[in-house]
Structure formats: C-alpha cells, structure tokens
Design an enzyme around this catalytic site. Structure first.
Site, PDB file in Angstrom:
ATOM      1  N   SER A 159       8.058  29.536  81.006  1.00 29.47           N
ATOM      2  CA  SER A 159       9.236  30.396  81.077  1.00 29.47           C
ATOM      3  C   SER A 159       8.864  31.819  81.455  1.00 29.47           C
ATOM      4  O   SER A 159       7.760  32.298  81.127  1.00 29.47           O
ATOM      5  CB  SER A 159       9.916  30.412  79.695  1.00 29.47           C
ATOM      6  OG  SER A 159      10.897  31.415  79.639  1.00 29.47           O
ATOM      7  N   TYR A 219       9.549  32.309  70.742  1.00 37.57           N
ATOM      8  CA  TYR A 219       9.826  31.367  71.829  1.00 37.57           C
ATOM      9  C   TYR A 219       8.869  31.616  72.999  1.00 37.57           C
ATOM     10  O   TYR A 219       8.178  30.708  73.472  1.00 37.57           O
ATOM     11  CB  TYR A 219      11.283  31.477  72.293  1.00 37.57           C
ATOM     12  CG  TYR A 219      11.534  30.744  73.589  1.00 37.57           C
ATOM     13  CD1 TYR A 219      11.451  29.361  73.644  1.00 37.57           C
ATOM     14  CD2 TYR A 219      11.801  31.442  74.772  1.00 37.57           C
ATOM     15  CE1 TYR A 219      11.639  28.679  74.850  1.00 37.57           C
ATOM     16  CE2 TYR A 219      11.995  30.780  75.967  1.00 37.57           C
ATOM     17  CZ  TYR A 219      11.913  29.397  76.006  1.00 37.57           C
ATOM     18  OH  TYR A 219      12.093  28.728  77.189  1.00 37.57           O
ATOM     19  N   LYS A 244       5.538  29.327  74.523  1.00 32.28           N
ATOM     20  CA  LYS A 244       5.352  28.885  75.908  1.00 32.28           C
ATOM     21  C   LYS A 244       3.991  29.339  76.446  1.00 32.28           C
ATOM     22  O   LYS A 244       3.318  28.600  77.168  1.00 32.28           O
ATOM     23  CB  LYS A 244       6.482  29.418  76.790  1.00 32.28           C
ATOM     24  CG  LYS A 244       7.827  28.771  76.511  1.00 32.28           C
ATOM     25  CD  LYS A 244       7.821  27.330  76.960  1.00 32.28           C
ATOM     26  CE  LYS A 244       9.075  26.580  76.580  1.00 32.28           C
ATOM     27  NZ  LYS A 244       9.043  25.181  77.006  1.00 32.28           N
TER      28      LYS A 244
HETATM   29  N1  LIG Z   1      17.519  26.852  80.668  1.00 34.09           N
HETATM   30  C1  LIG Z   1      16.761  27.849  81.123  1.00 34.09           C
HETATM   31  O1  LIG Z   1      17.254  28.806  81.740  1.00 34.09           O
HETATM   32  C2  LIG Z   1      15.254  27.823  80.897  1.00 34.09           C
HETATM   33  C3  LIG Z   1      14.491  28.928  81.329  1.00 34.09           C
HETATM   34  C4  LIG Z   1      13.112  28.892  81.141  1.00 34.09           C
HETATM   35  C5  LIG Z   1      12.503  27.792  80.565  1.00 34.09           C
HETATM   36  N2  LIG Z   1      13.272  26.757  80.129  1.00 34.09           N
HETATM   37  C6  LIG Z   1      12.594  25.607  79.509  1.00 34.09           C
HETATM   38  O2  LIG Z   1      13.074  24.431  80.126  1.00 34.09           O
HETATM   39  C7  LIG Z   1      13.059  23.366  79.200  1.00 34.09           C
HETATM   40  C8  LIG Z   1      14.399  22.643  79.204  1.00 34.09           C
HETATM   41  O3  LIG Z   1      15.430  23.551  78.903  1.00 34.09           O
HETATM   42  P1  LIG Z   1      16.952  23.084  78.921  1.00 34.09           P
HETATM   43  O4  LIG Z   1      17.731  24.298  79.259  1.00 34.09           O
HETATM   44  O5  LIG Z   1      17.114  21.878  79.731  1.00 34.09           O
HETATM   45  O6  LIG Z   1      17.159  22.765  77.378  1.00 34.09           O
HETATM   46  P2  LIG Z   1      17.863  21.483  76.671  1.00 34.09           P
HETATM   47  O7  LIG Z   1      17.968  21.854  75.233  1.00 34.09           O
HETATM   48  O8  LIG Z   1      19.094  21.106  77.416  1.00 34.09           O
HETATM   49  O9  LIG Z   1      16.798  20.336  76.878  1.00 34.09           O
HETATM   50  C9  LIG Z   1      15.729  20.099  75.991  1.00 34.09           C
HETATM   51  C10 LIG Z   1      15.610  18.586  75.833  1.00 34.09           C
HETATM   52  O10 LIG Z   1      14.453  18.298  75.046  1.00 34.09           O
HETATM   53  C11 LIG Z   1      14.800  17.424  73.968  1.00 34.09           C
HETATM   54  N3  LIG Z   1      13.871  17.726  72.878  1.00 34.09           N
HETATM   55  C12 LIG Z   1      13.751  18.895  72.206  1.00 34.09           C
HETATM   56  N4  LIG Z   1      12.770  18.805  71.294  1.00 34.09           N
HETATM   57  C13 LIG Z   1      12.257  17.540  71.388  1.00 34.09           C
HETATM   58  C14 LIG Z   1      11.204  16.837  70.728  1.00 34.09           C
HETATM   59  N5  LIG Z   1      10.479  17.411  69.748  1.00 34.09           N
HETATM   60  N6  LIG Z   1      10.958  15.565  71.087  1.00 34.09           N
HETATM   61  C15 LIG Z   1      11.680  14.960  72.074  1.00 34.09           C
HETATM   62  N7  LIG Z   1      12.682  15.570  72.732  1.00 34.09           N
HETATM   63  C16 LIG Z   1      12.956  16.866  72.399  1.00 34.09           C
HETATM   64  C17 LIG Z   1      16.255  17.714  73.680  1.00 34.09           C
HETATM   65  O11 LIG Z   1      16.938  16.652  73.046  1.00 34.09           O
HETATM   66  C18 LIG Z   1      16.802  17.980  75.092  1.00 34.09           C
HETATM   67  O12 LIG Z   1      17.198  16.786  75.718  1.00 34.09           O
HETATM   68  C19 LIG Z   1      12.641  23.942  77.869  1.00 34.09           C
HETATM   69  O13 LIG Z   1      11.251  23.713  77.696  1.00 34.09           O
HETATM   70  C20 LIG Z   1      12.908  25.415  78.038  1.00 34.09           C
HETATM   71  O14 LIG Z   1      12.059  26.182  77.231  1.00 34.09           O
HETATM   72  C21 LIG Z   1      14.628  26.742  80.272  1.00 34.09           C
END
Ligand SMILES: NC(=O)c1ccc[n+]([C@@H]2O[C@H](COP(=O)([O-])OP(=O)(O)OC[C@H]3O[C@@H](n4cnc5c(N)ncnc54)[C@H](O)[C@@H]3O)[C@@H](O)[C@H]2O)c1
Length: 352
Positions: free
Chosen positions: A129, A153, A157
């Site tokens: 991230s 957070y 990462k």
């Molecule tokens: N959305 C953004 O703008 C953004 C920006 C930077 C980084 N990220 C990273 O991208 C990734 C996905 O983000 P997102 O927005 O899709 O979030 P999200 O919450 O929609 O998706 C996360 C998924 O991981 C699953 N999950 C969480 N913990 C788990 C575990 N211990 N075991 C199994 N499954 C688990 C959840 O059920 C969910 O389906 C994350 O790692 C987040 O840190 C997102």
C-alpha cells in the site's frame, strides 16, 4: 457462484488468491479466470462475500493465519503461485487494535509464507500500500523513497514487504510487492466496493444519507487547496497483477530493475497508480458530472495524519511491466456509482 472442495486433477499452473472474495481480490480473480488460468480463492469471508467469486473458481473458506488450512490449500490444488490480497485495511481500526492488526496482516502472512516454502511455491504477489510511505514528501513518490508509515496498518504492510524480501533471500522465492494507491471503480456493478473507507464511496454515502460530503481542509498547499491523491481503476490494478505474475515467471530469477535498489534484491517493489494526482474537489466534481448536477460540500478542519499530496511515480512499473492505466477518473466514479446503486437502490433519486 463458486464451487467448493478439493480438485482431483489440478492444472500445472494454479494460482491461489487470498482475499479473492473481497473488493480488489474479486477483480483480480475474475481477471485471472478470464485469462484462462486455474484459480483457487482462500478467504475467511470476514469482509468478502462468496457471491463475488466467479463460477468455476474454487472457494476455500478459511483463515490465512491457519497453517493447516494454508497447507491443504497449497498441496491439494498444486498451487504454483500465490497472490496475497487478504488483509485488514482500516487505518483507524489499526490504531485502536494494533496487536490484532499485526496478527491479521503480519503473523498470518508469515504463516502463509511458511506454507509456500513448504509447498515449493515459486512466485508470490503481495498487496502492499501507499500507506507504507506515510506522509510522503509532498508530491510524487518513488519506490526508493524512504518508507515512513504513520499507523499500524501501514507498518503491517511494510513488515509484509520485509518478510517477503527475507524469505526470498533465503529460498529464492520470486516476488512482487505492489504498493496500491487509491483504488476505485468496478468492472461491473456487482463487484463494486461495498466498504465506505475511500473517498468515492464516502461521497456517495454522505449524499445517500442526505448530507453534504465533507472536505477535510481546503487550505492545503495544492492547486485548489484540497488534498491530492492518485486514484487507480481497479480493472487497471487487476491487469497489473497479471503482468507482474507473468514477469516473475518469465525472468526465472531476479527481476530487479536497478542493481542498486537494495530493498528489491530478490524481488520487485512497484507503485501502482496513474502518476496523476486528483484533488478531493476534482473527485467531487467528477461525482457531480455522473449525477448530472454540482455537489454541495462542507469544508471542515484538516485531519491529523493526512498528507497534502501523495502521487505515485509510475516510471518503474511502466519500465518493468510495460503497464499503464487506460481508465480515467470519470470511468472510476461512474462505475463506482453503478456499484453503489446496486447496493443502495434508494440512492437512484440523487442522479438527474
Ligand atoms: N482498497 C484500497 O484502496 C487499497 C489500497 C491499498 C492497499 N489495499 C490492500 O488491498 C487488499 C484488498 O483490499 P480490499 O479493498 O479489496 O479489501 P476487502 O476488505 O474488500 O478485501 C479483503 C478480503 O480479505 C479477506 N480476509 C481478510 N482477512 C482474512 C484472513 N485472515 N484470512 C482469509 N481471508 C481474509 C476478506 O474476507 C476480504 O474478502 C488489502 O490487503 C488492502 O490492504 C487496498
């Protein structure tokens, strides 16, 4: 809807996507499946939903931090590459529950990596991230700029990147850590972001509740005084994963773009953004274009910990993967709006 249970005849190339039932993970899974790859999803459904996993993709409901679940998933399906997307991602929650965040995002990743080493998985992509940069330097950020996360957070990462680099040095695992900037949009309404943690859904949420969206400070040192971020369409982001996976396979060894990039000796750290900043006001103007009328806002105090501007340098990802974005801010906002309407049909009257 996904099928469940072990496959008896795994294909030679099978990719495990953790978090594949979430917002970004479902897009990556769909893109992989559409490209003809065999995909398995491991997700505990804590924030994701099973109906996001495409037909033909096996969903294993389980925790990435559970070594037995991870081991079975990797061995039973003959997994050759892992895309680790599962994580907890709420900054405020990470400040309130730091140890839980470290367990979810760091300890669980160590468990997953142990399983990968044991199963002989060769390639690993990690959802990192822009939060690893913290406040940044006030403008365009390069991968070699010092990471200075300012909350658990972002720290979790960065530690994930360190885990990967250390495992890669010890085992030869090839990896890419993709530092996502601000992800928005959807390829279809049913894959829209159900969370209200990013600016675009936050604006829709305020409007749906009959409130004016809030802007946290209009006196920042930016062209229009509001904070600037780099928004990337989730479909472009999904494409970056496929290219990164292919690049790791093609090289069969180091994929370091520059010999002096010490932190990427055994792998690759890549910003994933557009290289173009959009201000909060510009995003709200884009919402106005989608709704067919200007959006009235409320300007409130700045929030502590908000950088004025955070924009990705995309030179490295362009050079190494030949990747660039093809969707603009209006594409992101209009597709996000369709996704929002699918979940909140009562908001339809907001559009003219
Ligand atoms: N959305 C953004 O703008 C953004 C920006 C930077 C980084 N990220 C990273 O991208 C990734 C996905 O983000 P997102 O927005 O899709 O979030 P999200 O919450 O929609 O998706 C996360 C998924 O991981 C699953 N999950 C969480 N913990 C788990 C575990 N211990 N075991 C199994 N499954 C688990 C959840 O059920 C969910 O389906 C994350 O790692 C987040 O840190 C997102």
């Amino acid at each position: 809807m996904a099928s469940s249970g072990a496959q008896s005849d795994p294909s030679p190339e099978t990719i495990l996507v953790t978090g594949g039932a979430g917002y970004i993970g479902a897009h990556v899974t769909a893109a992989l499946a559409a490209s003809g790859r065999s995909v398995v999803v491991l997700d505990d459904l804590s924030t994701g939903t099973a109906d996001r996993v495409p037909d033909g993709v096996t969903l294993i409901e389980g925790d990435v931090g559970d070594a037995a679940v991870v081991g079975a998933a990797l061995h039973d399906h003959g997994v050759t590459a892992v895309i680790h997307i599962a994580a907890k991602k709420q900054v405020g929650e990470s400040v309130a529950r730091p140890l839980w965040y470290y367990r979810q995002n760091v300890t669980a990743m160590a468990t997953l990596l142990e399983g990968c080493v044991d199963a002989g998985v060769g390639r690993f992509l990690f959802s990192s991230s822009a939060a690893t940069y913290g406040m940044g330097s006030g403008g365009v950020i390069e991968e070699d700029d010092p990471p200075r996360p300012i909350n658990p957070y972002g720290e979790s990462k960065l530690i994930g990147e360190w885990l990967l680099a250390d495992v890669a040095r010890a085992t030869g695992l090839r990896y890419a850590a993709l530092r996502y900037f601000n992800v928005a949009g959807a390829v279809s309404p049913e894959l829209g972001d159900p969370g209200v943690f990013n600016l675009v859904p936050m604006v829709f949420d305020a409007l749906t509740r009959g409130e004016r969206p809030r802007i946290f400070g209009a006196d920042w040192p930016t062209p229009d005084g509001t904070c600037v971020r780099d928004y990337v369409h989730v479909a472009d982001l999904a494409d970056a994963h496929i290219r990164a996976l292919d690049a790791l396979q093609a090289t069969g060894g180091e994929v370091t773009p520059e010999a002096d990039a010490a932190e990427t000796v055994d792998g690759l750290v890549l910003n994933v953004g557009t290289g173009q900043g959009s201000s909060v006001q510009e995003v709200i103007d884009a919402v106005g274009r989608v709704l067919g009328h200007p959006v009235d806002v409320e300007v409130v105090e700045r929030r502590p910990g908000d950088p004025a501007a955070l924009v990705a340098s995309v030179d490295r990802i362009t050079d190494v993967l030949g990747w660039s974005t093809s969707r603009n801010l209006d594409d992101m906002v209009s597709s996000a709006w369709e996704g929002w309407l699918a979940l909140h049909p009562e908001a339809a009257s907001l559009a003219e």
